[in-house]
Design an enzyme around this catalytic site. Structure first.
Site: not given
Ligand code: ZN
Length: 681
Positions: A473-474, A477, A480
């Site tokens: 998940h991290e 990010h 991105h």
């Molecule tokens: Zn998040």
């Protein structure tokens, strides 16, 4: 002064050299520079020209932002009393600067002059978007208000800050005020470590028994595991009446909530909106409250049969196996846990032996390298702890004449330790930016922070499946922020991405952790080296969607309550009646009449989620639908990876999230993939 590392962040911060005594002088100097830049940029000395403004103001605020970012980061991962004191001392000054800049009418006028000049039509697409975002934010900060309206707007802001602080304090104080000292018998079924911690807490107060509280690490396992029904009822009742009229008057949030919602509506009306919900959606992806209502109600309609089935199963199981004939709110987590154990029996402990950190990291990097045309290499940089690692992301040369291109860097700080804030997050160190001061491209750098159990002597760290999902998940990010190809600091990477779309790339990455072909390569038993057995994986997948219908309706209930409260001025006069109405429409489980959930709903009354709680489900629709493209072509299909990278990751905030999504998927987002992934189709 020249030895202050916070004033010399030309490349990367010298994390190992920053000391608490550096904070005040550096931040004061950088704030003075930023204030001087603000004064200069609004004067006639600087023309209404995008680059001219940026070269003065953005350069100064970015320097401040980088130094303050380094201090905040150290405060989060390497806290000491001296650093915390320095941080707390500087915080109000930094906040005040950004508030001042955000509401500065002269700066707003300057930006408007840029937007209205002939030059505006020649600005690049990303730059026009960055400019439009700035103008929008000035308007929402009250920059267009005059006279009495402007004064009232400022009063409302001040009062709202006080009220949300009071709301949080009431919830915290009411949580702290409760304690129950349970006997060993009452704790039958509760895990031994929780019982030990409760005993130790009582012993510290020279009391007998086991101290139970309403804080998560105590409350949650008791509700989940304690077979004593009366104990569960007692804790549940205390929890759901916190900060309400059913407790001490000094901690009652009723009047606070009423005033907060009234002031939000008043603020919205000052700015020309019908309701706070309308105002809140201006910078978001959702267009109107009606669109959010339709979205939530459609999802509720589809989830309902599954929720009814979940509840039916749970009722029958509780009656036949647990002797509970009438399932109550305080039985749900307990009965749910027992049914889950009966049906999918596997232990997190057993799964963990297969996920060693080196194998998981190699696998994660391999996915990024396969899909996104990059390579990841270990690099060196000054850090704040010996366990922190640093990596460089490169893109290979297209031909012999070209050099390898550095795309960005990231720090990886994986392990929990004293002085490190719990949780996991991505933060930026600096952004991709074609700097107006040097005409050179600054590459982005990110922090990826987790709190996994550190390795023990001689063995690699073992991650739970949940840890692995968190890391992915991290990392999403991070991608991105790092893979953006946009050169404007206001819209490169995550900057400028709508708030309800920002979780798309992070939730997207989680899907790899549920894909057998990917997962088997991430696993090797710490002792035998064997990959995760397929049968164990199948049980994990089956357990993933356990009670997803009930969980979905619960989230919709909260989101619909939040949206109606902020979209229907006047509804705040009877918040309980509003919530009861939402429950009648959505919930399949009756809440007891004494339930005052709303009095502790800090996300909405004290956090940033007002008229925004729907975002959790909204972003899930986007990430699930993006993932469905990979389901069609294969999880590691390089061509789909290229299209995803270009449309979503590289574009960053340079265009509306919906446009980026459509550029990737070729159509509007659809809810089908989310329903299918959660076993509701
Ligand atoms: Zn998040």
């Amino acid at each position: 002064m020249t030895t202050n590392p916070l004033l010399a962040i030309d490349d990367l911060p010298r994390f190992d050299a920053i000391r608490p005594e550096h904070v005040a002088p550096a931040i004061d100097a950088l704030l003075a520079d930023a204030d001087a830049a603000l004064e200069r940029v609004v004067s006639d000395a600087v023309p209404a020209d995008y680059d001219a403004i940026s070269a003065v103001l953005s350069v100064a605020t970015e320097r401040l932002g980088k130094a303050w970012g380094a201090v905040s980061h150290l405060n989060a991962v390497a806290d000491t009393p001296a650093l915390r004191a320095a941080y707390i001392e500087a915080l109000p000054k930094v906040t005040a600067f950004y508030t001042r800049q955000g509401g500065d009418e002269r700066l707003y006028a300057k930006y408007r002059a840029v937007a209205e000049s002939p030059q505006a039509t020649r600005l690049s697409g990303p730059r026009r978007r960055a400019l439009a975002n700035s103008l929008r934010d000035f308007v929402l900060a009250g920059a267009e208000l005059q006279g009495a309206a402007k004064r009232r707007y400022a009063e409302i802001q001040e009062r709202l800050a006080e009220l949300s602080q009071a709301y949080s304090e009431h919830v915290l104080d009411a949580t702290d005020a409760f304690a129950y000292y349970a006997s060993a018998d009452e704790l039958a079924g509760v895990p031994a470590d929780v019982v030990q911690a409760a005993r130790a807490a009582a012993a510290r107060e020279h009391k007998d028994g086991h101290k139970l509280t309403l804080h998560f690490p105590s409350y949650h396992p008791v509700m989940q595991y304690a077979s004593d029904r009366a104990l569960r009822r007692q804790l549940y009742s205390a929890y759901v009446t916190r900060a309400s009229e059913l407790g001490p008057a000094a901690l009652d949030n009723s009047a606070v909530m009423l005033e907060i919602v009234r002031l939000r509506h008043e603020e919205a009306q000052l700015l020309g909106y019908r309701s706070f919900a309308e105002e809140s959606l201006v910078p978001k992806m959702a267009d109107s409250p009606q669109q959010v209502f339709d979205f939530l109600r459609d999802l509720a309609r589809r989830a309902r049969p599954y929720a009814e089935r979940d509840l039916d199963e749970l009722r029958r199981f509780a009656a036949s196996e647990l002797g509970i004939d009438e399932l109550q709110a305080w039985d749900l987590p307990f009965a749910g846990e027992k049914l889950k154990e009966a049906r999918y029996a596997f232990s997190e402990q057993a799964v963990k032996q297969y996920f060693t950190e080196p194998k998981v990291l190699t696998g994660l990097f391999h996915i990024a390298e396969t899909l996104f045309d990059v390579s990841i290499h270990e690099d060196r940089a000054s850090a704040w702890h010996p366990s922190v690692r640093f990596f460089r992301i490169e893109r290979a040369a297209r031909d012999a004449a070209q050099a390898t291109q550095v795309v960005g860097h990231f720090y990886l700080d994986l392990y929990a330790r004293p002085g490190k804030r719990p949780g996991a997050w991505m933060d930026d160190v600096r952004s991709r930016w074609l700097r107006p001061d040097a005409r050179r491209l600054q590459t982005p750098v990110a922090h990826l922070v987790c709190n996994f159990a550190a390795p023990v002597e001689g063995r690699p760290a073992l991650l739970t499946h949940n840890d692995v999902t968190t890391l992915f998940h991290e990392f999403g990010h991070g991608l991105h922020h790092l893979l953006t190809q946009i050169d404007d600091i206001g819209v490169s990477g995550i900057a400028g991405v709508e708030w309800d779309a920002v979780e798309l790339p992070s939730q997207f990455m989680e899907n790899f952790c549920w894909e057998w072909d990917v997962l088997k390569r991430l696993t090797a038993h710490v002792d035998s080296g064997e990959p995760l057995p397929r049968a164990l994986f199948e049980r994990m997948v089956a357990a993933k969607n356990f009670q997803s219908g009930l969980a979905t309706l619960r989230q919709i209930e909260l989101a619909l309550f939040d949206m109606r409260l902020h979209a229907e001025p006047g509804s705040e006069a009877d918040i309980q009646a509003l919530l009861d109405g939402v429950r009648r429409e959505i919930a399949v489980v009756d809440a007891p009449a004494f339930n005052r959930f709303q009095h502790g709903f800090s996300h909405v009354f004290a956090g940033g989620y007002a008229a925004g709680y729907y975002s959790y489900k909204w972003a899930e629709v986007l990430s699930a639908d993006a993932w469905s493209a990979f389901e069609e072509t294969g999880a590691l299909d390089a061509e789909t990876g290229r299209r995803y990278r270009e449309a979503i990751l590289e574009a960053g905030g340079s265009r509306p999230a919906l446009e980026s999504f459509k550029a990737f998927r070729g159509r509007e987002p659809s809810i089908e993939a989310l329903l299918r992934h959660q076993g509701m189709a």
